[in-house]
Scaffold this active site. Sequence first.
Site, PDB file in Angstrom:
ATOM      1  N   ASN A 105       0.850  -1.194   0.000  1.00  0.00           N
ATOM      2  CA  ASN A 105       0.000   0.000   0.000  1.00  0.00           C
ATOM      3  C   ASN A 105       0.884   1.242   0.000  1.00  0.00           C
ATOM      4  O   ASN A 105       2.109   1.140  -0.042  1.00  0.00           O
ATOM      5  CB  ASN A 105      -0.946  -0.030   1.210  1.00  0.00           C
ATOM      6  CG  ASN A 105      -0.163  -0.153   2.500  1.00  0.00           C
ATOM      7  OD1 ASN A 105       0.642   0.707   2.832  1.00  0.00           O
ATOM      8  ND2 ASN A 105      -0.364  -1.262   3.220  1.00  0.00           N
ATOM      9  N   ALA A 158       1.415   1.297  11.565  1.00  0.00           N
ATOM     10  CA  ALA A 158       1.686   0.592  10.306  1.00  0.00           C
ATOM     11  C   ALA A 158       0.394   0.318   9.553  1.00  0.00           C
ATOM     12  O   ALA A 158      -0.670   0.140  10.144  1.00  0.00           O
ATOM     13  CB  ALA A 158       2.389  -0.732  10.592  1.00  0.00           C
ATOM     14  N   ILE A 210      -2.882  -8.037  14.187  1.00  0.00           N
ATOM     15  CA  ILE A 210      -1.812  -7.911  15.198  1.00  0.00           C
ATOM     16  C   ILE A 210      -2.278  -7.029  16.363  1.00  0.00           C
ATOM     17  O   ILE A 210      -2.060  -7.345  17.530  1.00  0.00           O
ATOM     18  CB  ILE A 210      -0.534  -7.304  14.571  1.00  0.00           C
ATOM     19  CG1 ILE A 210      -0.159  -8.068  13.302  1.00  0.00           C
ATOM     20  CG2 ILE A 210       0.617  -7.328  15.558  1.00  0.00           C
ATOM     21  CD1 ILE A 210       0.917  -7.391  12.459  1.00  0.00           C
ATOM     22  N   LYS A 253     -14.363   0.194  15.108  1.00  0.00           N
ATOM     23  CA  LYS A 253     -13.049  -0.471  15.093  1.00  0.00           C
ATOM     24  C   LYS A 253     -12.454  -0.536  16.500  1.00  0.00           C
ATOM     25  O   LYS A 253     -11.912  -1.565  16.907  1.00  0.00           O
ATOM     26  CB  LYS A 253     -12.117   0.286  14.139  1.00  0.00           C
ATOM     27  CG  LYS A 253     -10.994  -0.553  13.600  1.00  0.00           C
ATOM     28  CD  LYS A 253     -10.278   0.111  12.436  1.00  0.00           C
ATOM     29  CE  LYS A 253     -10.878  -0.213  11.093  1.00  0.00           C
ATOM     30  NZ  LYS A 253     -10.169   0.388   9.966  1.00  0.00           N
TER      31      LYS A 253
HETATM   32  O1  PMT Z   1       2.954   5.940   6.617  1.00  0.00           O
HETATM   33  P1  PMT Z   1       2.342   7.264   6.171  1.00  0.00           P
HETATM   34  O2  PMT Z   1       2.525   7.513   4.706  1.00  0.00           O
HETATM   35  O3  PMT Z   1       2.789   8.406   7.038  1.00  0.00           O
HETATM   36  O4  PMT Z   1       0.755   7.125   6.361  1.00  0.00           O
HETATM   37  C1  PMT Z   1       0.217   7.032   7.650  1.00  0.00           C
HETATM   38  C2  PMT Z   1      -0.948   6.035   7.727  1.00  0.00           C
HETATM   39  C3  PMT Z   1      -2.100   6.508   6.868  1.00  0.00           C
HETATM   40  C4  PMT Z   1      -0.488   4.652   7.251  1.00  0.00           C
HETATM   41  C5  PMT Z   1      -1.332   5.949   9.231  1.00  0.00           C
HETATM   42  O5  PMT Z   1      -1.719   7.212   9.669  1.00  0.00           O
HETATM   43  C6  PMT Z   1      -2.464   4.937   9.462  1.00  0.00           C
HETATM   44  O6  PMT Z   1      -3.632   5.237   9.341  1.00  0.00           O
HETATM   45  N1  PMT Z   1      -2.075   3.694   9.851  1.00  0.00           N
HETATM   46  C7  PMT Z   1      -3.030   2.565  10.001  1.00  0.00           C
HETATM   47  C8  PMT Z   1      -3.345   1.967   8.665  1.00  0.00           C
HETATM   48  C9  PMT Z   1      -4.233   0.751   8.808  1.00  0.00           C
HETATM   49  O7  PMT Z   1      -3.790  -0.340   8.617  1.00  0.00           O
HETATM   50  O8  PMT Z   1      -5.459   1.018   9.196  1.00  0.00           O
HETATM   51  P2  PMT Z   1      -6.595  -0.109   9.449  1.00  0.00           P
HETATM   52  O9  PMT Z   1      -7.805   0.689   9.733  1.00  0.00           O
HETATM   53  O10 PMT Z   1      -6.603  -1.066   8.321  1.00  0.00           O
HETATM   54  O11 PMT Z   1      -6.092  -0.857  10.744  1.00  0.00           O
HETATM   55  C10 PMT Z   1      -6.451  -0.461  12.049  1.00  0.00           C
HETATM   56  C11 PMT Z   1      -5.334  -0.766  13.026  1.00  0.00           C
HETATM   57  O12 PMT Z   1      -5.144  -2.197  13.087  1.00  0.00           O
HETATM   58  C12 PMT Z   1      -3.996  -0.171  12.680  1.00  0.00           C
HETATM   59  O13 PMT Z   1      -3.385   0.243  13.883  1.00  0.00           O
HETATM   60  C13 PMT Z   1      -3.235  -1.318  12.055  1.00  0.00           C
HETATM   61  O14 PMT Z   1      -1.830  -1.185  12.290  1.00  0.00           O
HETATM   62  C14 PMT Z   1      -3.808  -2.518  12.793  1.00  0.00           C
HETATM   63  N2  PMT Z   1      -3.855  -3.772  12.003  1.00  0.00           N
HETATM   64  C15 PMT Z   1      -4.593  -3.838  10.876  1.00  0.00           C
HETATM   65  C16 PMT Z   1      -4.673  -5.029  10.192  1.00  0.00           C
HETATM   66  C17 PMT Z   1      -3.961  -6.151  10.689  1.00  0.00           C
HETATM   67  N3  PMT Z   1      -3.991  -7.319  10.055  1.00  0.00           N
HETATM   68  N4  PMT Z   1      -3.228  -6.037  11.815  1.00  0.00           N
HETATM   69  C18 PMT Z   1      -3.162  -4.875  12.483  1.00  0.00           C
HETATM   70  O15 PMT Z   1      -2.495  -4.779  13.509  1.00  0.00           O
END
Ligand code: PMT
Length: 437
Positions: free
Chosen positions: A238, A303, A339, A373
């Site tokens: 991504n 991440a 995670i 979430k």
């Molecule tokens: O890296 P940059 O270019 O500065 O951009 C920043 C960002 C947009 C990546 C950052 O601000 C951000 O939003 N990070 C989270 C991205 C994400 O994976 O969002 P999500 O809504 O899909 O996940 C929610 C949370 O669960 C996140 O903390 C993610 O790390 C975690 N997760 C998600 C999926 C997974 N399988 N395991 C996880 O731990």
Amino acid sequence: MTQDRQDRQSQDQRQSPGRSSRKRAEPRRIVVAVSAGIAAYKVPELVRELTRAGHAVRCVLTPRATHFVSPLVLETLTGHPASSSLFGTATPGSSDTTAAEIDHIALADWAELVIVAPATADLLARMTAGMADDLVTAVLLATRAPVLVAPAMNVNMWEHPATRANLETLRARGVRTVGPDAGELACGWEGQGRMSEPVAIAAAASLALGSDSLSGEVVLVTAGGTREPIDAVRSLTNRSSGRMGFAVAAEAARRGATVVLVAGATALPTPPGVRRVDVGSALEMRDAVLAELPDATLVVKAAAVADFRPANPQDRKIKKESLAEGGGIQLELVPNPDILAEVCRLTKEQGSHRVIVGFAAESHDVIESARRKIARKGCHLLVANDVSRSDAGFDVDTNAVHFVSPDGEVEDLPLLSKDEVAAHLLDRVAKIRDGLR
Ligand code: PMT
């Protein structure tokens, strides 16, 4: 003991090496100097932001600034005199608002940071010239504390070569700036000249102050995107650049924490004082996070983890020639482990006071999706960002985030640099920690 000595003793305690990591952060001492601009109406909100962050605040005004904001309001919010006169200023900490002792020197010495908000073109010029003919300029000339200015003025005044030159001189002397923002100005013009929002000034203040508020903490940060291999040369990934997570890691290190940064795909250099563990896929990120978790007292998961990965990654490059003429490939995807949810579950099972922060990348229904979430994942705070914006989220230097609490309460932050978001976030994390322990 005078308030001044008490404050200094607190500072000495903060600096002593044997300090317990469980001790609450001591208030930092900030003087807010107000000059005569219409944006002064935002100063009470700035003072509230600073006191909410746990800082001790005193206000001084130029005589003309009192036309724009009432000293009484600032006195009420800070619990201390807000003076505009060089004569008869009460000493910091004195409850006697009529005390005739000075003192701009005591105030200048007391401050760990002086914020000038709003900083008018006139005040910037007088600072540049080293004038000291009123309480605000006298404090500014006498202080050895860092100075942060939040300019606010008409766009033509902002763009005038005199103001540009003054700013350059002040910056060369170490003065920091925040803003001004662009938009509709009180004078009717459109352009740059609006004072930054109080929350942005407060975040810049945190950066300027530096802090050891995370001394004794072990902060585990994840950043960047994961890469899910399809074959020997291709992967699903991504647009995450890693900037948001790296900013958090850098700021946590500046605040005295031991920092481990689990980094996915990114081209960024490792911030000073940070130990970095590079990973590729979500499964590798999970292994690295779980290996570091037992020592971590705070976890920030910025991440962008892929929710799915190819079910059967090939060791060798898939050759186009191996496909039927004009044919494609069917990729079967399987879910990756969550995670963040696992970290929350393990922490709960261990009865640990570890503070856990997740991020949420949303493209629509940002707040409602984030509320669902956080309930699902079980962390202490979710930082939601709208990744459909061009100035926020992935691969830009700025972000506009919303802090969503488990009870659904939301704090909206304006557009800030990612460094400022990190500072604001870690202030908030320190408060959550203090509430838990
Ligand atoms: O890296 P940059 O270019 O500065 O951009 C920043 C960002 C947009 C990546 C950052 O601000 C951000 O939003 N990070 C989270 C991205 C994400 O994976 O969002 P999500 O809504 O899909 O996940 C929610 C949370 O669960 C996140 O903390 C993610 O790390 C975690 N997760 C998600 C999926 C997974 N399988 N395991 C996880 O731990």
